[in-house]
Write an enzyme that holds these catalytic residues in place. Structure first.
Site, PDB file in Angstrom:
ATOM      1  N   GLY A   1     -28.215  80.871   2.851  1.00 24.87           N
ATOM      2  CA  GLY A   1     -27.701  81.841   3.816  1.00 24.87           C
ATOM      3  C   GLY A   1     -26.648  82.662   3.103  1.00 24.87           C
ATOM      4  O   GLY A   1     -25.485  82.269   3.043  1.00 24.87           O
TER       5      GLY A   1
ATOM      6  N   VAL B   1     -22.461  87.696   4.065  1.00 24.75           N
ATOM      7  CA  VAL B   1     -21.177  87.788   3.355  1.00 24.75           C
ATOM      8  C   VAL B   1     -20.388  86.471   3.305  1.00 24.75           C
ATOM      9  O   VAL B   1     -19.824  86.114   2.265  1.00 24.75           O
ATOM     10  CB  VAL B   1     -20.336  88.962   3.919  1.00 24.75           C
ATOM     11  CG1 VAL B   1     -19.937  88.722   5.351  1.00 24.75           C
ATOM     12  CG2 VAL B   1     -19.139  89.213   3.037  1.00 24.75           C
ATOM     13  N   MET B   2     -20.404  85.686   4.384  1.00 18.18           N
ATOM     14  CA  MET B   2     -19.640  84.432   4.360  1.00 18.18           C
ATOM     15  C   MET B   2     -20.238  83.444   3.351  1.00 18.18           C
ATOM     16  O   MET B   2     -19.516  82.813   2.578  1.00 18.18           O
ATOM     17  CB  MET B   2     -19.592  83.790   5.752  1.00 18.18           C
ATOM     18  CG  MET B   2     -18.684  84.467   6.742  1.00 18.18           C
ATOM     19  SD  MET B   2     -16.927  84.429   6.289  1.00 18.18           S
ATOM     20  CE  MET B   2     -16.503  82.708   6.625  1.00 18.18           C
TER      21      MET B   2
ATOM     22  N   SER C   1     -12.433  78.857   8.380  1.00 13.66           N
ATOM     23  CA  SER C   1     -11.727  80.019   8.898  1.00 13.66           C
ATOM     24  C   SER C   1     -11.120  80.838   7.787  1.00 13.66           C
ATOM     25  O   SER C   1     -10.741  80.316   6.746  1.00 13.66           O
ATOM     26  CB  SER C   1     -10.621  79.598   9.859  1.00 13.66           C
ATOM     27  OG  SER C   1      -9.946  80.759  10.312  1.00 13.66           O
TER      28      SER C   1
ATOM     29  N   GLY D   1     -12.298  84.367   7.539  1.00  9.49           N
ATOM     30  CA  GLY D   1     -13.112  85.564   7.369  1.00  9.49           C
ATOM     31  C   GLY D   1     -13.660  85.663   5.952  1.00  9.49           C
ATOM     32  O   GLY D   1     -13.656  84.682   5.199  1.00  9.49           O
TER      33      GLY D   1
ATOM     34  N   LYS E   1     -12.328  73.718  15.092  1.00 10.90           N
ATOM     35  CA  LYS E   1     -12.492  75.142  14.763  1.00 10.90           C
ATOM     36  C   LYS E   1     -12.591  75.978  16.035  1.00 10.90           C
ATOM     37  O   LYS E   1     -12.039  77.068  16.130  1.00 10.90           O
ATOM     38  CB  LYS E   1     -13.732  75.366  13.886  1.00 10.90           C
ATOM     39  CG  LYS E   1     -14.036  76.845  13.588  1.00 10.90           C
ATOM     40  CD  LYS E   1     -12.850  77.531  12.920  1.00 10.90           C
ATOM     41  CE  LYS E   1     -13.078  78.908  12.363  1.00 10.90           C
ATOM     42  NZ  LYS E   1     -13.873  79.857  13.043  1.00 10.90           N
TER      43      LYS E   1
ATOM     44  N   HIS F   1      -9.188  76.304  17.382  1.00 13.97           N
ATOM     45  CA  HIS F   1      -8.521  77.271  16.501  1.00 13.97           C
ATOM     46  C   HIS F   1      -8.833  78.692  16.975  1.00 13.97           C
ATOM     47  O   HIS F   1      -7.944  79.535  17.089  1.00 13.97           O
ATOM     48  CB  HIS F   1      -8.991  77.071  15.052  1.00 13.97           C
ATOM     49  CG  HIS F   1      -8.671  78.208  14.126  1.00 13.97           C
ATOM     50  ND1 HIS F   1      -9.369  79.404  14.135  1.00 13.97           N
ATOM     51  CD2 HIS F   1      -7.727  78.353  13.166  1.00 13.97           C
ATOM     52  CE1 HIS F   1      -8.865  80.217  13.227  1.00 13.97           C
ATOM     53  NE2 HIS F   1      -7.868  79.601  12.623  1.00 13.97           N
ATOM     54  N   ASN F   2     -10.083  78.959  17.267  1.00 11.22           N
ATOM     55  CA  ASN F   2     -10.458  80.303  17.700  1.00 11.22           C
ATOM     56  C   ASN F   2      -9.902  80.634  19.083  1.00 11.22           C
ATOM     57  O   ASN F   2      -9.532  81.775  19.344  1.00 11.22           O
ATOM     58  CB  ASN F   2     -11.981  80.459  17.678  1.00 11.22           C
ATOM     59  CG  ASN F   2     -12.508  80.722  16.280  1.00 11.22           C
ATOM     60  OD1 ASN F   2     -11.883  80.329  15.293  1.00 11.22           O
ATOM     61  ND2 ASN F   2     -13.649  81.362  16.178  1.00 11.22           N
TER      62      ASN F   2
ATOM     63  N   GLU G   1      -6.569  81.591  18.452  1.00  3.80           N
ATOM     64  CA  GLU G   1      -6.652  82.933  17.832  1.00  3.80           C
ATOM     65  C   GLU G   1      -6.751  84.016  18.915  1.00  3.80           C
ATOM     66  O   GLU G   1      -6.048  85.032  18.866  1.00  3.80           O
ATOM     67  CB  GLU G   1      -7.880  82.948  16.910  1.00  3.80           C
ATOM     68  CG  GLU G   1      -8.262  84.282  16.301  1.00  3.80           C
ATOM     69  CD  GLU G   1      -9.570  84.153  15.487  1.00  3.80           C
ATOM     70  OE1 GLU G   1      -9.649  83.285  14.614  1.00  3.80           O
ATOM     71  OE2 GLU G   1     -10.507  84.938  15.741  1.00  3.80           O
TER      72      GLU G   1
ATOM     73  N   ARG H   1     -10.292  90.080  27.518  1.00  5.13           N
ATOM     74  CA  ARG H   1     -11.379  90.765  26.810  1.00  5.13           C
ATOM     75  C   ARG H   1     -12.479  91.139  27.791  1.00  5.13           C
ATOM     76  O   ARG H   1     -13.056  92.228  27.714  1.00  5.13           O
ATOM     77  CB  ARG H   1     -11.954  89.876  25.699  1.00  5.13           C
ATOM     78  CG  ARG H   1     -11.000  89.658  24.549  1.00  5.13           C
ATOM     79  CD  ARG H   1     -11.739  89.099  23.344  1.00  5.13           C
ATOM     80  NE  ARG H   1     -10.791  88.669  22.307  1.00  5.13           N
ATOM     81  CZ  ARG H   1     -11.155  88.290  21.085  1.00  5.13           C
ATOM     82  NH1 ARG H   1     -12.428  88.285  20.738  1.00  5.13           N
ATOM     83  NH2 ARG H   1     -10.251  87.922  20.199  1.00  5.13           N
TER      84      ARG H   1
HETATM   85  C1  6PG Z   1     -12.081  82.753  11.581  1.00  3.50           C
HETATM   86  C2  6PG Z   1     -12.551  83.525  12.776  1.00  3.50           C
HETATM   87  C3  6PG Z   1     -14.024  83.755  12.751  1.00  3.50           C
HETATM   88  C4  6PG Z   1     -14.586  84.489  13.947  1.00  3.50           C
HETATM   89  C5  6PG Z   1     -13.965  85.767  14.300  1.00  3.50           C
HETATM   90  C6  6PG Z   1     -14.672  86.504  15.402  1.00  3.50           C
HETATM   91  O1  6PG Z   1     -11.457  81.740  11.845  1.00  3.50           O
HETATM   92  O2  6PG Z   1     -12.308  83.168  10.445  1.00  3.50           O
HETATM   93  O3  6PG Z   1     -12.252  82.823  13.928  1.00  3.50           O
HETATM   94  O4  6PG Z   1     -14.635  82.501  12.664  1.00  3.50           O
HETATM   95  O5  6PG Z   1     -15.906  84.787  13.654  1.00  3.50           O
HETATM   96  O6  6PG Z   1     -12.646  85.665  14.543  1.00  3.50           O
HETATM   97  O7  6PG Z   1     -14.455  86.015  16.666  1.00  3.50           O
HETATM   98  P1  6PG Z   1     -14.797  86.943  17.914  1.00  3.50           P
HETATM   99  O8  6PG Z   1     -15.896  87.871  17.512  1.00  3.50           O
HETATM  100  O9  6PG Z   1     -15.234  86.015  18.990  1.00  3.50           O
HETATM  101  O10 6PG Z   1     -13.548  87.687  18.213  1.00  3.50           O
END
Ligand code: 6PG
Length: 473
Positions: free
Chosen positions: A9, A12-13, A128, A130, A182, A185-186, A189, A287
């Site tokens: 896969g 980019v990640m 996490s 990006g 995770k 965490h989000n 976020e 949102r």
């Molecule tokens: C991270 C981020 C990542 C996530 C984006 C998008 O920890 O690097 O959490 O995993 O994909 O933040 O999240 P949303 O599209 O739901 O805002």
């Protein structure tokens, strides 16, 4: 050459994670459904380390030293299952499949159980940071068996971000624990981002500052206790000018926030676990509100207060305090959810260790996380972060400003769902008595649902339709 680990896969990640591994001297097999991506990766970045390109699934598996470590970096959901189904039959007992996508922890539990039956390790891993983090050092949250961590941990720790020499990777706990953490965490976020957005909105519309001026305010904040990646990039975004129009960038972007689902999952899971995460929930709902253009358009001429600006000097400082206090609440709620999930699924997650691996690499990385780690070091049984000495003092000192800022928002008609929900949570926890006693009375009245008493053990019911004597033991 046999590769130490493989990544399939190569969006980019996945590509950046493979490069990170190669740059750290780990020979990495690379595979993608369409081999053009694999070729492009090796052509462009082959000089960075040892890549072993594989066209077929069989070649990919054959390229890996044993026990095999195979990382899948594909979209969460059905694509992940498809890739697992493709590779699992090619693997042997003891091999490991690592899912580095944003999978739902329930899917991870299901996949882990199914693969365990076949003698394979399945390691659902939060990653996490990006694109940039994947390449230069992410925060890594692996679940799965302790045995699999023995084989994977050194590699993951090697490529993770480091803070004061400590890797931002650790074994979170069995099966779905890594993806659960995770997810939360989000959720945090989302809350962090919403609170920052509210701070901006108040500075803009209550204090009348321009985006470039607000960028300066955020830059200053970033030298203090709010220092964090999200505050830093907020200043960058606010200072940016749109090239096409010459206007502030933030004024030309459509004001409808999107989401891929992890924040929503955090709240859905909290509802299932019965954990109050109102601050995080309001961030998800904010949102959603922004995205309902039809309802918003229809509501444009609903009456509101006149928007006289605030004159008080010191408003930005008050907003900083409201932001810090609300942020503490968001983390308190997130950590409560982690502890509840850990208890429900028997994961034995160490909350202080989670704060440690979030200090670097991830989107919510912040100076503040040191304080959370210190709080759990000092008292591993801490009932809530709000009771940790540092946070209790900080919120206590901020609370007047916090209330004043919310009052200003209410008076001027500027929505502060995040700040307000956080304060309501704080005041609910503080309250000696909650009106829940009345709720219990109502439930007993209409449905004989019974209540407990403050002065005696047992369940009681009052004969509301009769002589109102109390029954029960
Ligand atoms: C991270 C981020 C990542 C996530 C984006 C998008 O920890 O690097 O959490 O995993 O994909 O933040 O999240 P949303 O599209 O739901 O805002």
């Amino acid at each position: 050459e046999q590769a130490r680990i493989g990544v399939t896969g190569l969006a980019v990640m996945g590509r950046n994670l493979a490069r990170n591994l190669a740059r750290h001297g780990h020979p990495v097999a690379v595979h993608n459904r369409t081999s053009t991506k694999t070729k492009a990766l090796v052509e462009e970045f082959g000089h960075e380390g040892t890549f072993v390109p594989a066209e077929s699934a069989e070649d990919f598996v054959a390229a890996l030293e044993r026990p095999r470590r195979l990382v899948i970096m594909v979209k969460a959901g059905a694509p992940t299952d498809a890739v697992i189904d493709e590779f699992a039959p090619l693997l042997e007992p003891g091999d490991m499949i690592v899912d580095g996508g944003n999978a739902h922890f329930a899917d991870t539990r299901r996949r882990e159980a199914a693969l365990r039956e076949r003698g394979l390790h399945f390691v659902g891993t939060g990653i996490s940071g990006g694109e940039e983090g994947a390449l230069n050092g992410p925060s890594i949250m692996p679940g799965g068996s302790a045995e699999s961590y023995d084989a994977l941990g050194p590699l993951l720790e090697d490529i993770s971000a480091k803070v004061d020499g400590t890797p931002c990777a650790t074994h979170v706990g069995p099966d779905g624990a890594g993806h659960f953490v995770k997810m939360v965490h989000n959720g945090i976020e989302y809350a962090d981002m919403q609170l920052i957005a509210e701070a901006y909105d108040l500075l803009r519309h209550a204090a009348g500052l321009a985006p470039a001026e607000i960028a300066e305010v955020f830059r200053t904040w970033n030298t203090g206790r709010l220092e964090s990646y999200l505050i830093e990039i907020t200043a960058e975004v606010l200072a940016h000018t749109d090239a096409a129009t010459g206007k502030p960038f933030v004024d030309v972007v459509l004001d409808q926030a999107e989401q891929k689902g992890t924040g929503r999952w955090t709240v859905q899971t909290a509802l299932d676990l019965g954990v109050p995460v109102g601050g995080i929930a309001e961030a998800v709902f904010a949102r959603a509100v922004s995205g309902h253009a039809d309802v918003r358009n229809a509501s444009q001429n609903l009456p509101g207060p006149s928007r006289a600006k605030v004159e008080e000097s010191g408003f930005a400082d008050a907003v900083e305090q409201a932001l810090y206090a609300s942020k503490i609440v968001a983390y308190a709620q997130g950590f409560h959810e982690i502890q509840a999930g850990s208890a429900e699924y028997d994961w034995s997650i160490d909350p202080g260790a989670m704060a440690t691996i979030w200090r670097g690499g991830c989107i919510i990385r912040a100076r503040f996380l040191d304080k959370i780690r210190e709080a759990y070091d000092a008292d591993p049984g801490l009932p809530t972060l709000l009771k940790a000495e540092h946070f209790a003092e900080a919120v206590g000192a901020a609370q007047d400003a916090w209330r004043q800022v919310i009052t200003t928002g209410v008076r001027l008609g500027i929505p502060t769902p995040g700040f307000s929900a956080a304060l309501a949570y704080y005041d609910s926890l503080r309250a000696e008595r909650l009106p829940a006693a009345l709720t219990q009375g109502q439930r007993d009245f209409f449905g004989a649902h019974t209540y407990r008493r403050t002065d005696r053990d047992g369940s009681f019911h009052t004969l509301w339709g009769g002589d109102r004597t109390e029954t029960g033991a």
